[in-house]
Design an enzyme around this catalytic site. Structure first.
Site, PDB file in Angstrom:
ATOM      1  N   ARG A 150     -11.346   5.609 -11.740  1.00 47.27           N
ATOM      2  CA  ARG A 150     -12.055   6.139 -10.583  1.00 47.27           C
ATOM      3  C   ARG A 150     -11.138   7.090  -9.810  1.00 47.27           C
ATOM      4  O   ARG A 150      -9.920   7.083 -10.002  1.00 47.27           O
ATOM      5  CB  ARG A 150     -12.528   5.028  -9.654  1.00 47.27           C
ATOM      6  CG  ARG A 150     -11.478   4.015  -9.301  1.00 47.27           C
ATOM      7  CD  ARG A 150     -11.748   3.348  -7.982  1.00 47.27           C
ATOM      8  NE  ARG A 150     -11.570   4.275  -6.866  1.00 47.27           N
ATOM      9  CZ  ARG A 150     -11.671   3.931  -5.588  1.00 47.27           C
ATOM     10  NH1 ARG A 150     -11.940   2.686  -5.267  1.00 47.27           N
ATOM     11  NH2 ARG A 150     -11.499   4.810  -4.631  1.00 47.27           N
ATOM     12  N   ILE A 151     -11.737   7.908  -8.964  1.00 46.04           N
ATOM     13  CA  ILE A 151     -10.990   8.704  -8.000  1.00 46.04           C
ATOM     14  C   ILE A 151     -11.661   8.535  -6.646  1.00 46.04           C
ATOM     15  O   ILE A 151     -12.824   8.147  -6.557  1.00 46.04           O
ATOM     16  CB  ILE A 151     -10.899  10.197  -8.385  1.00 46.04           C
ATOM     17  CG1 ILE A 151     -12.287  10.817  -8.583  1.00 46.04           C
ATOM     18  CG2 ILE A 151     -10.046  10.387  -9.622  1.00 46.04           C
ATOM     19  CD1 ILE A 151     -12.248  12.295  -8.945  1.00 46.04           C
ATOM     20  N   ASP A 152     -10.931   8.825  -5.576  1.00 42.44           N
ATOM     21  CA  ASP A 152     -11.431   8.572  -4.233  1.00 42.44           C
ATOM     22  C   ASP A 152     -12.625   9.457  -3.890  1.00 42.44           C
ATOM     23  O   ASP A 152     -12.817  10.525  -4.480  1.00 42.44           O
ATOM     24  CB  ASP A 152     -10.322   8.795  -3.202  1.00 42.44           C
ATOM     25  CG  ASP A 152      -9.187   7.808  -3.355  1.00 42.44           C
ATOM     26  OD1 ASP A 152      -9.439   6.691  -3.842  1.00 42.44           O
ATOM     27  OD2 ASP A 152      -8.046   8.160  -2.989  1.00 42.44           O
ATOM     28  N   LYS A 153     -13.381   9.019  -2.906  1.00 42.55           N
ATOM     29  CA  LYS A 153     -14.584   9.726  -2.462  1.00 42.55           C
ATOM     30  C   LYS A 153     -14.334  11.207  -2.208  1.00 42.55           C
ATOM     31  O   LYS A 153     -15.063  12.066  -2.706  1.00 42.55           O
ATOM     32  CB  LYS A 153     -15.130   9.061  -1.195  1.00 42.55           C
ATOM     33  CG  LYS A 153     -16.283   9.811  -0.533  1.00 42.55           C
ATOM     34  CD  LYS A 153     -16.698   9.159   0.775  1.00 42.55           C
ATOM     35  CE  LYS A 153     -17.781   9.963   1.476  1.00 42.55           C
ATOM     36  NZ  LYS A 153     -18.172   9.371   2.771  1.00 42.55           N
ATOM     37  N   ARG A 254      -1.637   9.778  -2.517  1.00 43.82           N
ATOM     38  CA  ARG A 254      -1.714   9.842  -1.064  1.00 43.82           C
ATOM     39  C   ARG A 254      -0.637   8.979  -0.412  1.00 43.82           C
ATOM     40  O   ARG A 254       0.031   9.406   0.543  1.00 43.82           O
ATOM     41  CB  ARG A 254      -3.112   9.409  -0.611  1.00 43.82           C
ATOM     42  CG  ARG A 254      -4.212  10.299  -1.167  1.00 43.82           C
ATOM     43  CD  ARG A 254      -5.598   9.678  -1.023  1.00 43.82           C
ATOM     44  NE  ARG A 254      -6.028   9.678   0.369  1.00 43.82           N
ATOM     45  CZ  ARG A 254      -7.164   9.125   0.785  1.00 43.82           C
ATOM     46  NH1 ARG A 254      -7.970   8.503  -0.080  1.00 43.82           N
ATOM     47  NH2 ARG A 254      -7.492   9.176   2.062  1.00 43.82           N
TER      48      ARG A 254
END
Length: 345
Positions: A150-153, A254
């Site tokens: 997954r990757i962040d929104k 991040r």
């Protein structure tokens, strides 16, 4: 068969909605305050009511809201209905599919789209779109169809989705073995002095802000994370970098970049939405505000993804263009540097 043993009153059944393991370094804290920091949009009153109803457990024992959490406690929140994220509603949402065959597909995810349903985001996610466009996608270990990673929104870029059980298993093993190739492009605050480097440090939930991940020196806290970076272009007050992931932890880039003093540009969760470098001139502040408006999210894009195809054994690499909002921000900084001195001492 004895019907009395087979019949279950749904009102007596509880479903696990949240599970947290208290990290080693956590200070003693009331469980209602602790959970408020972990569960988005949860009020203290709701948490206290859940405890009163016997729905909050520590190490499988129901506790009251004044229970003091301790390191290594396992907290579960059980409710009388299944988690909403397990009810996937197919939705006719656009998908930017850059490659597809019988085993898998590659999606270039737009910024702003959540990958899978979760607390506060039960619709409009990539998984909702996948459920509409494809039948019988294999479930991963978290019961989410097709997802290998997954990757962040608010991060844009490439995701691989498995279409068969065999592909899911094969791809998941590659991610676990750290043999996939993943390059991200990021714009970070400050002049990154070294042309390149490696950031290593275990990542776990921040002890005070549970919505952040943080780096811990203690090897018993969190999971190992390794990020390799190199400088692509310098703009004095910000730097454009490429990041190669050796591991794929939550918020890895991040958190790692903040740890070395270079938060991502306009990353609100990690403080990058503030003016961290530059001058005090009004025109400069206006320039930064315009950049934030042009790129209203963290400056992070999953640009390249490489892996071995689970059926053919071929090494496949996919690359995407930097999206328009990110490129606009880069161009603004490039033009700004042509007319302003931005090198920091």
């Amino acid at each position: 068969m004895n019907n009395n043993t087979e019949t279950l009153d749904l009102e007596d059944e509880l479903f696990e909605h949240y599970r947290f393991e208290v990290p080693k370094g956590q200070a003693i804290l009331r469980i209602d305050k602790y959970l408020m920091n972990l569960i988005q949009n949860a009020t203290r009153n709701k948490i206290q009511n859940a405890a009163t109803d016997g729905n909050i457990f520590v190490n499988d024992i129901p506790v009251k809201s004044n229970y003091k959490v301790k390191p290594f406690d396992v907290i579960t929140v059980m409710l009388s209905h299944p988690p909403f994220e397990n009810h996937i509603l197919p939705e006719d949402l656009p998908l930017n599919i850059v490659y597809e065959d019988a085993a898998l597909l590659l999606v270039n995810k737009d910024p702003g789209m959540v990958v899978h349903p979760g607390h506060g985001n039960y619709t409009g996610t990539l998984v909702n779109a996948l459920a509409h466009h494809f039948d019988n996608l294999p479930m991963n270990s978290s019961e989410r169809p097709g997802l290998v990673h997954r990757i962040d929104k608010d991060t844009s870029g490439l995701l691989v989705v498995a279409k068969t059980e065999a592909a899911m298993t094969h791809l998941a093993k590659q991610f676990e073995a750290k043999t996939t190739e993943r390059e991200y492009i990021a714009l970070v605050w400050g002049n990154v002095v070294a042309d390149g480097g490696t950031i290593e440090g275990n990542l776990a939930r921040h002890l005070k802000d549970r919505m952040q991940m943080a780096v811990f020196d203690d090897p018993e806290i969190g999971k190992p994370a390794i990020t390799h970076y190199k400088v692509l272009e310098r703009f004095g007050y910000v730097t454009l970098i490429s990041c190669q992931l050796e591991t794929g932890r939550t918020h890895q880039i991040r958190a790692h970049m903040k740890h070395i003093g270079h938060p991502l540009f306009n990353d609100e969760r990690y403080g990058g939405h503030l003016i961290l470098k530059g001058t005090t001139f009004t025109k400069y502040k206006q320039f930064i505000e315009n950049c934030f408006k042009a790129l209203p999210r963290q400056a992070l894009h999953a640009k390249t993804l490489g892996f071995v195809h689970p059926t053919t054994g071929e090494m496949m690499r996919f690359d995407t263009e930097i999206p328009a909002d990110f490129q606009d921000c880069i161009d603004r900084w490039r033009n700004y540097c042509k007319t302003h001195v931005t090198d920091e001492e």
